[in-house]
Design an enzyme around this catalytic site. Structure first.
Site, mmCIF file in Angstrom:
data_model
loop_
_atom_site.group_PDB
_atom_site.id
_atom_site.type_symbol
_atom_site.label_atom_id
_atom_site.label_comp_id
_atom_site.label_asym_id
_atom_site.label_seq_id
_atom_site.Cartn_x
_atom_site.Cartn_y
_atom_site.Cartn_z
ATOM 1 C CG HIS A 26 -9.691 3.919 2.922
ATOM 2 N ND1 HIS A 26 -8.601 4.635 3.343
ATOM 3 C CD2 HIS A 26 -10.778 4.519 3.473
ATOM 4 C CE1 HIS A 26 -9.017 5.632 4.120
ATOM 5 N NE2 HIS A 26 -10.337 5.586 4.217
ATOM 6 C CG HIS A 67 -6.151 2.490 6.421
ATOM 7 N ND1 HIS A 67 -4.809 2.504 6.114
ATOM 8 C CD2 HIS A 67 -6.792 3.027 5.341
ATOM 9 C CE1 HIS A 67 -4.644 3.030 4.911
ATOM 10 N NE2 HIS A 67 -5.828 3.352 4.424
ATOM 11 C CG ASP A 78 -1.631 5.265 3.662
ATOM 12 O OD1 ASP A 78 -1.677 5.374 2.423
ATOM 13 O OD2 ASP A 78 -2.508 5.725 4.410
ATOM 14 C CG HIS A 115 -1.151 6.827 -1.744
ATOM 15 N ND1 HIS A 115 -2.439 6.922 -2.244
ATOM 16 C CD2 HIS A 115 -1.275 6.331 -0.487
ATOM 17 C CE1 HIS A 115 -3.303 6.520 -1.324
ATOM 18 N NE2 HIS A 115 -2.618 6.146 -0.250
ATOM 19 C CE1 TYR A 165 -8.915 6.126 -0.109
ATOM 20 C CE2 TYR A 165 -10.317 7.882 0.725
ATOM 21 C CZ TYR A 165 -9.180 7.114 0.836
ATOM 22 O OH TYR A 165 -8.322 7.333 1.875
ATOM 23 C CG HIS A 184 -1.937 1.074 1.227
ATOM 24 N ND1 HIS A 184 -3.294 0.812 1.242
ATOM 25 C CD2 HIS A 184 -1.835 2.424 1.215
ATOM 26 C CE1 HIS A 184 -3.967 1.951 1.252
ATOM 27 N NE2 HIS A 184 -3.092 2.950 1.235
ATOM 28 C CB THR A 212 -9.388 10.930 -1.616
ATOM 29 O OG1 THR A 212 -9.092 10.482 -0.301
ATOM 30 C CG2 THR A 212 -10.715 11.655 -1.622
#
Length: 408
Positions: A213, A242, A302, A81, A148, A79, A117
């Site tokens: 998520h 999470h 993350d 980004h 998301y 995970h 997001t």
């Protein structure tokens, strides 16, 4: 433009380089093998034995004395980004992309990229391109399709086609549940996405998971439980992350694994106020103390994700950014607390590889990819080898991406 003085080596391809003979390390595969020599060839582990013969002089190769060091599989971060996360407070809050050395300094040799997001200004196409770029730079990299939101943003217009035709894509993620930023999916919508991921994964011989998520919402993991109750989908398809963001959710996650799911804790930055959340090391401590199955637990960073704090009206009142190094920091902290390396190491290596169906990753065994991390006496990263090439040596970064610069 002239090259910058002191710039790191840029690796334009993933060529494995010379034969590497690693001498006398204490090897954890992740099970303890004792003191062994390890031979690397053509980007693979060629042999592991108590004592291997010296390399013939006619063969180009190097020997490295690792006596007094521990040698473990490269960490797998499911995970990150890769093209940056954030954007919840406007364009200026978009987090920059992740560089190769940010990952290698954390001992990460395999990474899975996610969108968060923002599936509007950031796209699956951008994520796939960055994933392929990291492969060119020498790392093993994969990604999820989606973000998301629903409908799931894809590259080909279909979750199944993305899995079947786009090599780096191994599942769907990170689809948001129990979060005010989610698309508020219904049970039927979640089941349709999960079915497409599962069948697409079967067709492509890939993981086909839905990486979820999990927000702070009171519904918690209810939608996942209902999906298991009302469908024929195997539990392994659902991978909530999470789950240490609050104690109530963590307790639900502990119950969910009894049904066959794996769950993921996030290595939040240590300076964040934990509030009702659990730092990753605390969560893993608690998991082990409660006798929950370690084989069902993974940990991710993350990295480059925005970690906003919202007030009751949904306004951001604080913000932090995830860092890949929190993954290795969590492992180091667990060792400092006295945990057995052989017990906690799978959470960062073989458990992740098994879930993602990466049979050539997460273990030190002949035929596996030559992804290895050297740990010093305190459990810190002293060396990193990815696909047979040193990225960190003697605690120093020796390879970086094409747009990274030396700090000197």
């Amino acid at each position: 433009m002239a090259a910058t003085a002191g710039a790191f080596e840029h690796v334009p391809s993933a060529s494995p380089g010379l034969l590497q003979l690693l001498r006398g390390a204490e090897v954890f595969a992740p099970a303890p093998l004792g003191t062994c020599d390890v031979l690397l060839a053509a980007g693979k582990i060629a042999a592991i034995a108590r004592q291997l013969p010296a390399l013939p002089p006619e063969l180009a190769g190097e020997e490295h004395d690792l006596r007094g060091r521990r040698l473990v599989p490269g960490l797998i971060d499911a995970h990150v980004h890769l093209i940056g996360g954030g954007g919840e407070a406007g364009p200026s809050t978009r987090v920059p992309p992740v560089g190769l050395s940010q990952l290698s300094r954390a001992g990460i040799t395999t990474v899975v990229g996610v969108l968060g997001t923002d599936g509007t200004t950031r796209t699956v196409a951008d994520l796939v391109a960055r994933t392929l770029g990291l492969r060119d730079e020498g790392l093993s990299a994969y990604c999820y399709t989606g973000s998301y939101e629903l409908p799931v943003p894809t590259l080909t217009g279909s979750v199944r086609r993305d899995l079947v035709y786009i090599d780096p894509i191994i599942g769907v993620g990170e689809l948001a549940l129990s979060d005010h930023r989610s698309s508020q999916p219904t049970l039927d919508e979640l089941l349709r996405v999960a079915a497409d991921a599962h069948v697409g994964g079967m067709m492509a011989n890939k993981a086909g998971i839905v990486h979820l998520h999990m927000g702070d919402g009171l519904r918690g993991l209810d939608l996942v439980r209902r999906a298991l109750d009302t469908s024929e989908l195997p539990p392994r398809v659902f991978h909530p992350t999470h789950v240490n963001r609050n104690r109530r959710l963590f307790a639900e996650a502990g119950e969910l694994v009894a049904r066959g799911c794996s769950v993921d804790v996030t290595a939040f930055p240590p300076e964040d106020d934990p509030g009702d959340s659990l730092y990753a090391a605390d969560a893993i401590d608690r998991w082990i103390a409660q006798g929950l199955p370690v084989s069902r637990l993974t940990c991710s960073s993350d990295g480059a994700g925005c970690m906003p704090v919202f007030d009751a009206h949904g306004h951001i009142c604080a913000m932090d950014v995830g860092r890949p190094t929190t993954l290795s920091d969590t492992l180091t902290e667990l060792l400092a607390r006295g945990h057995d390396l052989a017990v906690v190491l799978p959470i960062f290596t073989s458990n992740v590889a098994g879930l993602l169906r990466l049979s050539h990753k997460g273990r030190l065994t002949p035929g596996a990819d030559a992804d290895l991390v050297v740990l010093d006496d305190h459990g810190h990263i002293a060396g990193v080898i990815a696909r047979g090439r040193w990225l960190i040596r003697g605690g120093q970064t020796v390879v970086c991406g094409p747009f990274e610069r030396s700090a000197t």
